[in-house]
Design a protein around this motif. Structure first.
Motif, PDB file in Angstrom:
ATOM      1  N   SER A 162       3.115   6.186   5.564  1.00 20.19           N
ATOM      2  CA  SER A 162       2.857   5.806   6.956  1.00 20.19           C
ATOM      3  C   SER A 162       1.514   6.315   7.445  1.00 20.19           C
ATOM      4  O   SER A 162       0.905   5.738   8.334  1.00 20.19           O
ATOM      5  CB  SER A 162       3.961   6.351   7.856  1.00 20.19           C
ATOM      6  OG  SER A 162       5.100   5.560   7.667  1.00 20.19           O
ATOM      7  N   ASN A 163       1.072   7.401   6.843  1.00 22.25           N
ATOM      8  CA  ASN A 163      -0.213   7.968   7.209  1.00 22.25           C
ATOM      9  C   ASN A 163      -1.338   6.956   7.025  1.00 22.25           C
ATOM     10  O   ASN A 163      -2.335   6.985   7.743  1.00 22.25           O
ATOM     11  CB  ASN A 163      -0.451   9.200   6.328  1.00 22.25           C
ATOM     12  CG  ASN A 163      -1.616  10.023   6.791  1.00 22.25           C
ATOM     13  OD1 ASN A 163      -1.757  10.263   7.981  1.00 22.25           O
ATOM     14  ND2 ASN A 163      -2.452  10.434   5.864  1.00 22.25           N
ATOM     15  N   LEU A 164      -1.175   6.056   6.048  1.00 21.51           N
ATOM     16  CA  LEU A 164      -2.232   5.080   5.762  1.00 21.51           C
ATOM     17  C   LEU A 164      -1.754   3.640   5.899  1.00 21.51           C
ATOM     18  O   LEU A 164      -2.452   2.718   5.484  1.00 21.51           O
ATOM     19  CB  LEU A 164      -2.790   5.302   4.350  1.00 21.51           C
ATOM     20  CG  LEU A 164      -3.566   6.606   4.128  1.00 21.51           C
ATOM     21  CD1 LEU A 164      -3.976   6.739   2.670  1.00 21.51           C
ATOM     22  CD2 LEU A 164      -4.797   6.664   5.010  1.00 21.51           C
ATOM     23  N   CYS A 165      -0.589   3.434   6.464  1.00 25.57           N
ATOM     24  CA  CYS A 165      -0.062   2.066   6.552  1.00 25.57           C
ATOM     25  C   CYS A 165      -0.940   1.209   7.453  1.00 25.57           C
ATOM     26  O   CYS A 165      -1.175   1.565   8.608  1.00 25.57           O
ATOM     27  CB  CYS A 165       1.363   2.100   7.103  1.00 25.57           C
ATOM     28  SG  CYS A 165       1.990   0.447   7.439  1.00 25.57           S
ATOM     29  N   GLU A 178      -7.608  18.652  -5.592  1.00 25.47           N
ATOM     30  CA  GLU A 178      -8.155  17.292  -5.543  1.00 25.47           C
ATOM     31  C   GLU A 178      -7.571  16.543  -4.340  1.00 25.47           C
ATOM     32  O   GLU A 178      -8.267  15.795  -3.662  1.00 25.47           O
ATOM     33  CB  GLU A 178      -7.828  16.559  -6.845  1.00 25.47           C
ATOM     34  CG  GLU A 178      -8.610  15.273  -6.979  1.00 25.47           C
ATOM     35  CD  GLU A 178      -8.360  14.570  -8.298  1.00 25.47           C
ATOM     36  OE1 GLU A 178      -7.911  15.227  -9.255  1.00 25.47           O
ATOM     37  OE2 GLU A 178      -8.600  13.352  -8.358  1.00 25.47           O
ATOM     38  N   HIS A 179      -6.281  16.724  -4.113  1.00 23.82           N
ATOM     39  CA  HIS A 179      -5.669  16.109  -2.933  1.00 23.82           C
ATOM     40  C   HIS A 179      -5.298  17.219  -1.959  1.00 23.82           C
ATOM     41  O   HIS A 179      -4.438  18.041  -2.267  1.00 23.82           O
ATOM     42  CB  HIS A 179      -4.427  15.312  -3.308  1.00 23.82           C
ATOM     43  CG  HIS A 179      -4.740  14.150  -4.209  1.00 23.82           C
ATOM     44  ND1 HIS A 179      -4.675  14.246  -5.578  1.00 23.82           N
ATOM     45  CD2 HIS A 179      -5.158  12.896  -3.932  1.00 23.82           C
ATOM     46  CE1 HIS A 179      -5.025  13.081  -6.101  1.00 23.82           C
ATOM     47  NE2 HIS A 179      -5.328  12.250  -5.131  1.00 23.82           N
ATOM     48  N   THR A 189       3.836   1.665  -1.348  1.00 24.07           N
ATOM     49  CA  THR A 189       4.374   1.924  -2.690  1.00 24.07           C
ATOM     50  C   THR A 189       3.307   2.530  -3.588  1.00 24.07           C
ATOM     51  O   THR A 189       3.572   3.447  -4.370  1.00 24.07           O
ATOM     52  CB  THR A 189       4.891   0.626  -3.307  1.00 24.07           C
ATOM     53  OG1 THR A 189       5.734  -0.020  -2.354  1.00 24.07           O
ATOM     54  CG2 THR A 189       5.669   0.889  -4.577  1.00 24.07           C
ATOM     55  N   SER A 190       2.068   2.022  -3.451  1.00 22.22           N
ATOM     56  CA  SER A 190       1.026   2.526  -4.335  1.00 22.22           C
ATOM     57  C   SER A 190       0.617   3.941  -3.968  1.00 22.22           C
ATOM     58  O   SER A 190      -0.005   4.635  -4.760  1.00 22.22           O
ATOM     59  CB  SER A 190      -0.178   1.588  -4.331  1.00 22.22           C
ATOM     60  OG  SER A 190      -0.814   1.606  -3.088  1.00 22.22           O
ATOM     61  N   LEU A 191       0.949   4.373  -2.754  1.00 21.21           N
ATOM     62  CA  LEU A 191       0.635   5.736  -2.315  1.00 21.21           C
ATOM     63  C   LEU A 191       1.792   6.693  -2.541  1.00 21.21           C
ATOM     64  O   LEU A 191       1.631   7.900  -2.466  1.00 21.21           O
ATOM     65  CB  LEU A 191       0.352   5.735  -0.811  1.00 21.21           C
ATOM     66  CG  LEU A 191      -1.010   5.284  -0.340  1.00 21.21           C
ATOM     67  CD1 LEU A 191      -0.934   4.890   1.125  1.00 21.21           C
ATOM     68  CD2 LEU A 191      -2.017   6.394  -0.522  1.00 21.21           C
ATOM     69  N   ARG A 220       5.375   6.495  -8.026  1.00 16.10           N
ATOM     70  CA  ARG A 220       4.443   6.743  -9.130  1.00 16.10           C
ATOM     71  C   ARG A 220       5.205   7.014 -10.425  1.00 16.10           C
ATOM     72  O   ARG A 220       4.733   6.655 -11.499  1.00 16.10           O
ATOM     73  CB  ARG A 220       3.596   7.968  -8.745  1.00 16.10           C
ATOM     74  CG  ARG A 220       2.378   8.199  -9.567  1.00 16.10           C
ATOM     75  CD  ARG A 220       1.656   9.398  -8.954  1.00 16.10           C
ATOM     76  NE  ARG A 220       0.612   9.877  -9.833  1.00 16.10           N
ATOM     77  CZ  ARG A 220      -0.631   9.400  -9.832  1.00 16.10           C
ATOM     78  NH1 ARG A 220      -0.963   8.439  -9.025  1.00 16.10           N
ATOM     79  NH2 ARG A 220      -1.534   9.903 -10.659  1.00 16.10           N
ATOM     80  N   LYS A 255       0.838  -1.202   0.000  1.00 13.43           N
ATOM     81  CA  LYS A 255       0.000   0.000   0.000  1.00 13.43           C
ATOM     82  C   LYS A 255       0.873   1.251   0.000  1.00 13.43           C
ATOM     83  O   LYS A 255       0.573   2.239  -0.678  1.00 13.43           O
ATOM     84  CB  LYS A 255      -0.922  -0.009   1.231  1.00 13.43           C
ATOM     85  CG  LYS A 255      -1.989   1.054   1.179  1.00 13.43           C
ATOM     86  CD  LYS A 255      -3.007   0.891   2.298  1.00 13.43           C
ATOM     87  CE  LYS A 255      -4.136   1.898   2.154  1.00 13.43           C
ATOM     88  NZ  LYS A 255      -5.159   1.748   3.193  1.00 13.43           N
ATOM     89  N   GLU A 269      -4.310  14.112   2.502  1.00  9.60           N
ATOM     90  CA  GLU A 269      -4.072  13.438   1.215  1.00  9.60           C
ATOM     91  C   GLU A 269      -3.198  14.282   0.286  1.00  9.60           C
ATOM     92  O   GLU A 269      -2.994  13.928  -0.880  1.00  9.60           O
ATOM     93  CB  GLU A 269      -5.416  13.188   0.517  1.00  9.60           C
ATOM     94  CG  GLU A 269      -6.240  12.118   1.180  1.00  9.60           C
ATOM     95  CD  GLU A 269      -7.542  11.863   0.449  1.00  9.60           C
ATOM     96  OE1 GLU A 269      -8.031  12.766  -0.268  1.00  9.60           O
ATOM     97  OE2 GLU A 269      -8.070  10.756   0.591  1.00  9.60           O
ATOM     98  N   ILE A 308      -0.284  16.166  -1.777  1.00  7.21           N
ATOM     99  CA  ILE A 308       0.891  15.589  -2.442  1.00  7.21           C
ATOM    100  C   ILE A 308       2.110  16.477  -2.155  1.00  7.21           C
ATOM    101  O   ILE A 308       2.018  17.702  -2.186  1.00  7.21           O
ATOM    102  CB  ILE A 308       0.642  15.478  -3.961  1.00  7.21           C
ATOM    103  CG1 ILE A 308      -0.495  14.478  -4.209  1.00  7.21           C
ATOM    104  CG2 ILE A 308       1.911  15.047  -4.692  1.00  7.21           C
ATOM    105  CD1 ILE A 308      -1.000  14.467  -5.630  1.00  7.21           C
ATOM    106  N   GLU A 333       2.733  17.707 -11.478  1.00  4.99           N
ATOM    107  CA  GLU A 333       1.420  17.113 -11.178  1.00  4.99           C
ATOM    108  C   GLU A 333       0.682  17.995 -10.159  1.00  4.99           C
ATOM    109  O   GLU A 333      -0.504  18.302 -10.308  1.00  4.99           O
ATOM    110  CB  GLU A 333       1.611  15.703 -10.610  1.00  4.99           C
ATOM    111  CG  GLU A 333       0.296  14.989 -10.309  1.00  4.99           C
ATOM    112  CD  GLU A 333       0.468  13.707  -9.485  1.00  4.99           C
ATOM    113  OE1 GLU A 333       1.607  13.192  -9.405  1.00  4.99           O
ATOM    114  OE2 GLU A 333      -0.530  13.228  -8.937  1.00  4.99           O
TER     115      GLU A 333
END
Lengths: 894, 387
Positions: free
Chosen positions: B67-70, B300-301, B22-24, B29, B20, B305, B307, B327
């Motif tokens: 880590s925020n969403l780990c 959007e983020h 890596t995908s965040l 990216r 998760k 969330e 970036i 981005e």
């Protein structure tokens, strides 16, 4: 030792435990909090690993439980209290009021067809709709209807007279205008009048106002009254006289007629005495026609007369004793305020000074009045505005309004007139001079020439009492041919000397019963309160009617009063889309010359659309349409919660699972991204009885997806959410992927998993089959972000394939989230039962290995998901185990 | 501290290798060679050597998106920080930007005998020799000449910070011999030098008698708040200037006419250190909403969330980090805002750099005003001296 068992929870585990015990010969009470047994399994389309229809397996069990002689079903019930000890347990169960007598209900569904209130169906995971009177699903057991009634809607609570606004608005939304009017007349007779001139406290409190704008309740009320006038009204059927005692009402204004209306409906003989040539009081003689046409007053008054109320016009009453001598047993005094207040300034007696009530009465009676070219109205309330607008209509060129109050409508010293009427008057040409007080009237040849004013700095003191303060300063003089004084009214000073009055001439009454100091005499409306609005007068009339009824029957007049309605606590606004309130169409400015009504009223389409904005706060609107169609006479609005005491030997807790709220997991976009749904929603979409009749359509465009992604462990196995594995998701995702393929062969499914937990019998083979025959791909990796392709609303899943280390984005048409599951037991219920829960909220066993189905309290056992995460076969196995333990506890050893 | 201790301290042993993170990760990216999951996996599998010598060890931005969403609550940024210290001991380092000048300055400041002339920018500001409040200026005076070419003036942020404090009736102390907070050294593995800087600062602040330190740089704030307590003792209340302002909004009087009237709609970029590191999301937004005629629109983020601006500690600035910034700038542009407001001088530097240095990547030309929140506030308050 008691030989019966209480089972809590009517899902598959509870049903199985009940049947086992019943078959052993024990008496079982099966308590379920929803209106039907069946639980979560009933919501499923198919079950793994056999892919059998869930309902086909469950329904026979439900029927068996229902018909078993040893099982007593207590649905729509909750356990409130548990006392005693193992073997001898006393349980208090609340049977929630279903408002339908289930011994009579045949489940014919006629009621639901006519119910105007629609809301999201919990059973369909909010994807489908149900009515306020409902059965949760077609196969529900018992197959009995329940009314979802939650206290009272804010509109009805806010209305001083308690008019059921939600009820008539709901019916209007369904095009049932006649029925809507019936709802209004259940409470009071003035639909046409109040639909025009009410100050609508209901709208101030309307819950829709918290979301965008309040529903235009008053205009809707007017619409149904107008509708009746348009299509023609059948004569009302006179009410039969069933009660002893004639009642006399003095004054035919809104207070008197409201009182007469309620009393005639109670079955009393009622006579109204009116001094003037026509009935209606200030409704007729005070409010100008461009606001309230005479035919509207006529219609509401004749409706009251047709019910049997006798109105004696041109009959002023001078002596109350005389009325009693005529055989009347009680009197209601609703004489209103007849006298205008004086200004007490120099030259008030000059020719050209007129008083508001006299002026309006003459204008409303059609007397020709010449005011001259310039008019000054003094006063800042509705009456002043009415006078000014009448003056404009009578042809005066310049009409001024002088008031102490501020024109700033947000100020504490604001004008008392309503916002809209001030705006309309200004549009029509009224010149308002706010914050000015009259100082003296200047005359020429004994006739009014102008009004001299002074600056008013504040109207009310800190306590809100009227105490105007003036400043020395520039004197504004307003030229005027006529001055209309509209600074308030008070009751007539001459009549009924024996009645106790205040210094302001208003009658003193008991605030609750409206009883005066004279036996048998009640009073209400402006004569008591001083000038107030129509709805306040109606409320007083209604309250007096209650008192008079009790007085005549010799019952305590105060008991249980004033009745306060409990306002509904929470109103769901989920899925509500913003929609502006419809504004009232008005007569073009150029055409407002005569006394034609300014507000034109809604047309049918507007009324229906506006009514559909209602949020149905209390769910059931008490429109009573179901009552009309129920041939079994099963509807009972007065039903109360009932409490039963059970004596049992043991308790089995099988309260099942809840779904974890995944909205905080914003990375998956649930609720925000259109084509992201939960697994339970997926079940309802593929189920033939579901909201789409089994069509797996995605919400953004109604297309059937050919490419579906499943994300596992959403909220499960997560330190930030639920740390445990929900245990069934690997399998149900696989099953759902198979179902998608069976619905539309060729559908490709991708399951993003953490570990494949296929630990049951033949589960591994099931997965192998999914890969081989159902086009299912499994990718190991937990996605962290879902984006959207804005061209086609396809979700894009960012993930790392952990087996290869590749970082990828994956576009799909539908994402199904394996929402974590939680034990369904509140802390309150655990406390009632006296059992401990573990850190995740599951029932705690005293010994996980050797007494897994026991709880920390002797005599209470647990099975199914509330015990620990498990699938259906395991839950059923546990249920039989728990039944065995319970049987042992009550039968063993003795 | 060895690798095993690091694994324990950062709870790496809980890792389920779900990917998760890596995908965040904003770096992964674009940079497919960088996978936080894979970094942890090697630590857990006993391939510590490989990990320490991996070039990508220095690619992490410590933005805390992972880590925020780990799901296993692993502290990956601290894992990285500590492993970099091990790597540094083995002679490894990241790719250093700006020819190393900034790191040279940091190390110079760690010398005891250095005499700085770092207060020349104070003109127009009211400061005092003795005050309970200390304004920590950070590296702003040194950044000034380095980033002149991309039109970033960190000194302006410092100056505006003091002006805003003045508007609240605070005349803060500013230390003439303040040292670098050491953030970048700590996060690139040079713990020794970091410690020296921390000790100098702690000593000076103690002697100054300050009770409260106000920061306009989130990195300094984070370092003082989270890292210093592990090395030095400092008994002061610490605050970011946005927290202080948000608490005292009622005492600020905004002018009807701002000196930036063309800016009507702004979007707020959460600096990682202020946001995910310290959880400060609302105060800056409250401030922006309070300014007359300014409308805040969200990207959007946003919030947790948000970036990252793409680079941290002047290290491993690459084409990937450029892509991250572009981005983010696109997101900002899409809101329709006239300006991107942030609360960190480095975020501003990175965004402006991405607009100036067009590079060869397929970055569309993007133009957007970037400004610091204190500048926005100062503009709205107006410059008293010019009135």
């Amino acid at each position: 030792m008691n030989n019966s068992v209480l089972v809590i929870g009517g899902g598959i585990a509870g049903i199985q435990a009940s049947l086992d015990l019943a078959n052993m010969g024990f008496k079982v009470y099966l308590v379920e909090k929803s209106p039907s047994i069946g639980g979560r399994m009933a919501q499923l389309d198919k079950t793994f690993p056999t892919n059998d229809c869930a309902m086909c397996i469950l329904a026979p069990k439900m029927i068996e439980a229902n018909s078993h002689p040893n099982i007593e079903l207590l649905t729509y019930s909750e356990v409130e209290k548990v006392s005693g000890e193992a073997g001898k347990v006393k349980v208090k169960v609340k049977k929630k009021a279903s408002f339908v007598d289930w011994s009579k209900c045949t489940g014919c569904s006629e009621c639901a067809k006519v119910c105007p209130v629609e809301l999201n169906s919990e059973f369909d995971e909010n994807l489908g709709k149900r009515k306020a009177i409902y059965i949760p699903f077609p196969q529900a057991i018992p197959n009995k209807y329940t009314i979802d009634k939650r206290s009272y809607p804010p509109c009805r609570v806010a209305c001083p007279a308690g008019v059921n606004a939600q009820g008539y608005v709901a019916l209007i939304s369904q095009g049932k205008f006649k029925e809507a009017l019936e709802v209004i007349r259940r409470t009071m007779p003035f639909a046409g009048v109040c639909g025009r001139v009410c100050t609508h406290p209901c709208e101030q409190d309307c819950e829709r106002g918290q979301f965008d704008e309040p529903v235009a309740i008053r205009n809707l009320k007017r619409f149904v009254a107008d509708y009746e006038l348009r299509v023609g009204r059948e004569k009302a059927v006179p009410v039969e006289r069933t009660k002893e005692g004639k009642v006399a009402i003095i004054g035919s204004g809104p207070a008197g007629l409201a009182c007469a209306y309620d009393l005639i409906k109670e079955g009393y003989a009622v006579t109204v005495f009116e001094a003037l040539p026509q009935a209606g009081g200030l409704l007729r003689y005070g409010i100008p026609e461009y606001r309230l046409p005479k035919e509207i007053v006529d219609n509401d008054v004749s409706y009251i007369q047709e019910l049997g109320v006798e109105i004696k016009i041109n009959t002023p009453v001078k002596d109350l004793g005389e009325i009693f001598n005529q055989g009347y047993k009680a009197i209601f005094l609703g004489a209103g305020c007849q006298e205008s207040m004086k200004l007490d300034i120099p030259n008030e007696e000059a020719k050209g000074v007129v008083y508001a009530l006299d002026f309006l009465k003459r204008a409303n009676s059609g007397v020709k009045i010449d005011l001259g070219n310039q008019v000054a109205v003094i006063g800042g309330g509705s009456v002043a505005i009415d006078c000014a607008r009448v003056a404009l209509r009578l042809g005066s060129k310049r009409v001024h309004l002088v008031c102490l109050e501020s024109r700033d409508l947000t100020s504490k010293d604001r004008m008392l007139a309503q916002d809209l009427e001030i705006k309309e008057a200004e549009e029509e040409g009224l010149i308002i001079h706010p914050s000015l007080g009259p100082k003296r009237i200047l005359t020429e040849n004994g006739k009014v020439a102008s009004l001299e004013t002074r600056v008013c700095t504040s109207v009310r003191d800190e306590q809100g009492k009227f105490a105007p303060r003036f400043a020395e300063g520039p004197v504004t003089t307003i030229e005027a041919d006529t001055i209309i004084v509209a600074t308030g009214q008070k009751p007539s000073t001459v009549v009924f000397k024996e009645i106790e009055k205040s210094p302001m001439q208003t009658i003193k009454v008991d605030p609750i019963t409206l009883y005066t100091n004279i036996d048998g005499v009640f009073a209400g409306g402006d004569v008591v309160s001083g000038p107030a609005d129509v709805i306040a007068a109606i409320t007083a009339g209604k309250e007096a009617a209650i008192s008079i009824d009790r007085y005549l029957r010799g019952i305590n007049m105060k008991e249980g009063r004033p009745e306060t309605l409990k306002r509904v606590k929470e109103v769901s606004k989920a899925g509500v889309r913003p929609k502006a309130r419809h504004s009232m169409p008005t007569l073009e400015l150029g055409k407002r010359k005569g006394f034609d009504e300014v507000d034109l009223g809604f047309d049918e389409k507007t009324a229906v659309e506006e009514a559909q904005r209602c949020l149905n706060c209390a769910v059931c609107s008490e429109c009573r349409e179901c009552e009309k169609v129920c041939e079994a006479n099963a509807i009972d609005y007065e039903m109360q919660d009932e409490y039963v005491e059970l004596n049992v030997g043991a308790i089995i807790l099988a309260s099942g699972l809840g779904l974890y709220d995944i909205s905080p997991l914003t990375e998956y976009g649930y609720g925000k991204i259109k084509n992201v749904i939960t697994a339970m929603e997926f079940e309802r979409l593929t189920a033939a009885s579901g909201p789409t009749m089994g069509e797996l359509k995605r919400s953004s465009d109604g297309r059937i997806p050919e490419n579906i992604a499943f994300i596992q462990c959403v909220g499960s196995r997560d330190f930030r959410n639920k740390i445990y594995c929900s245990s069934v998701c690997c399998m149900h995702a696989t099953k759902e992927a198979m179902l998608a393929f069976e619905h539309h062969p060729g559908t490709k499914s991708t399951i993003f998993y953490m570990d494949m937990r296929a630990v049951g019998k033949r589960f591994q083979e099931y997965i192998a089959r999914a890969k081989k025959e159902y086009n299912v791909t499994y990718i190991r990796g937990r996605p962290g972000r879902i984006e959207v392709n804005h061209e086609n609303d396809n979700p894009i899943i960012w993930h790392e394939e952990t087996t290869s280390g590749e970082i990828k984005s994956f576009e799909t048409e539908l994402v199904v989230l394996a929402q974590a599951m939680v034990p369904q037991i509140t802390k309150d219920l655990a406390k009632i039962l006296g059992i401990e829960l573990d850190e995740d909220g599951f029932v705690k066993a005293p010994d996980k290995l050797l007494q897994p189905l026991d709880t920390t309290r002797q005599g209470i056992f647990a099975c199914g998901y509330v015990h620990s995460p498990r699938d259906i076969p395991d839950s059923v196995t546990q249920a039989s185990g728990a039944a065995g333990r319970a049987a042992e506890a009550i039968a063993g050893g003795k | 501290m060895n690798l095993e201790d690091i694994i324990k301290e950062t709870k790496t042993y809980y890792c389920l290798e779900c990917g998760k993170c890596t995908s965040l990760c904003p770096v992964s990216r674009y940079n497919s060679n960088f996978s936080p999951r894979f970094m942890l996996e090697r630590a857990l599998m006993g391939f510590g050597d490989e990990l320490i010598h991996d070039r990508e060890l220095f690619s992490c931005l410590a933005c805390y998106a992972c880590s925020n969403l780990c799901p296993s609550d692993v502290d990956y940024p601290v894992f990285t920080q500590k492993v970099r210290n091990l790597a540094s001991g083995e002679g490894e380092h990241g790719d250093c930007a700006h020819s190393g000048i900034l790191f040279s300055l940091m190390r110079l400041m760690s010398r005891s005998d250095i005499r700085q002339k770092r207060l020349d920018w104070l003109d127009g500001c009211h400061t005092s020799e003795k005050s309970e409040v200390l304004y920590f200026a950070g590296c702003a005076p040194y950044f000034e000449p380095v980033f002149e070419d991309i039109e970033v003036s960190p000194v302006n942020i410092a100056r505006n910070s003091i002006k805003v404090l003045n508007a609240l009736g605070i005349e803060p102390m500013v230390l003439p011999n303040e040292r670098c907070c050491g953030h970048d050294l700590l996060w690139t593995g040079d713990v020794e030098t970091f410690k020296k800087l921390a000790q100098f600062n702690a000593q000076m602040i103690k002697e100054s008698g300050a009770k409260k330190i106000v920061f306009s740089c989130p990195e300094g704030y984070r370092t003082f708040k989270i890292d210093y307590p592990q090395y030095v003792e400092l008994d002061c209340e610490l605050m970011h200037i946005t927290e202080l302002l948000a608490q005292n909004l009622s005492s600020l009087s905004f002018r009807a006419k701002r000196s930036n009237p063309e800016v009507k709609r702004v979007t707020y970029h959460d600096p990682c250190r202020l946001g995910r590191h310290l959880g400060i999301y609302e105060p800056p937004r409250e401030i922006i909403r309070a300014i007359p005629e300014i409308k805040l629109t969200e990207m959007e983020h946003s919030g947790d969330e948000s970036i990252c601006c793409g680079t941290s500690a002047w290290t491993n600035c690459s084409s990937y980090s450029k892509q991250i910034r572009v981005e983010r700038l696109h997101e900002a542009k899409a809101t329709g805002a006239e300006a991107l407001v942030t609360a960190c001088p480095k975020c501003q530097i990175h965004f402006k750099c991405a607009m100036v240095d067009k590079g060869t990547e397929k970055c569309t030309n993007i133009e957007m005003k970037v400004m610091d929140i204190v500048t926005l506030v100062a503009d709205a308050l107006g410059d008293k001296s010019s009135e």
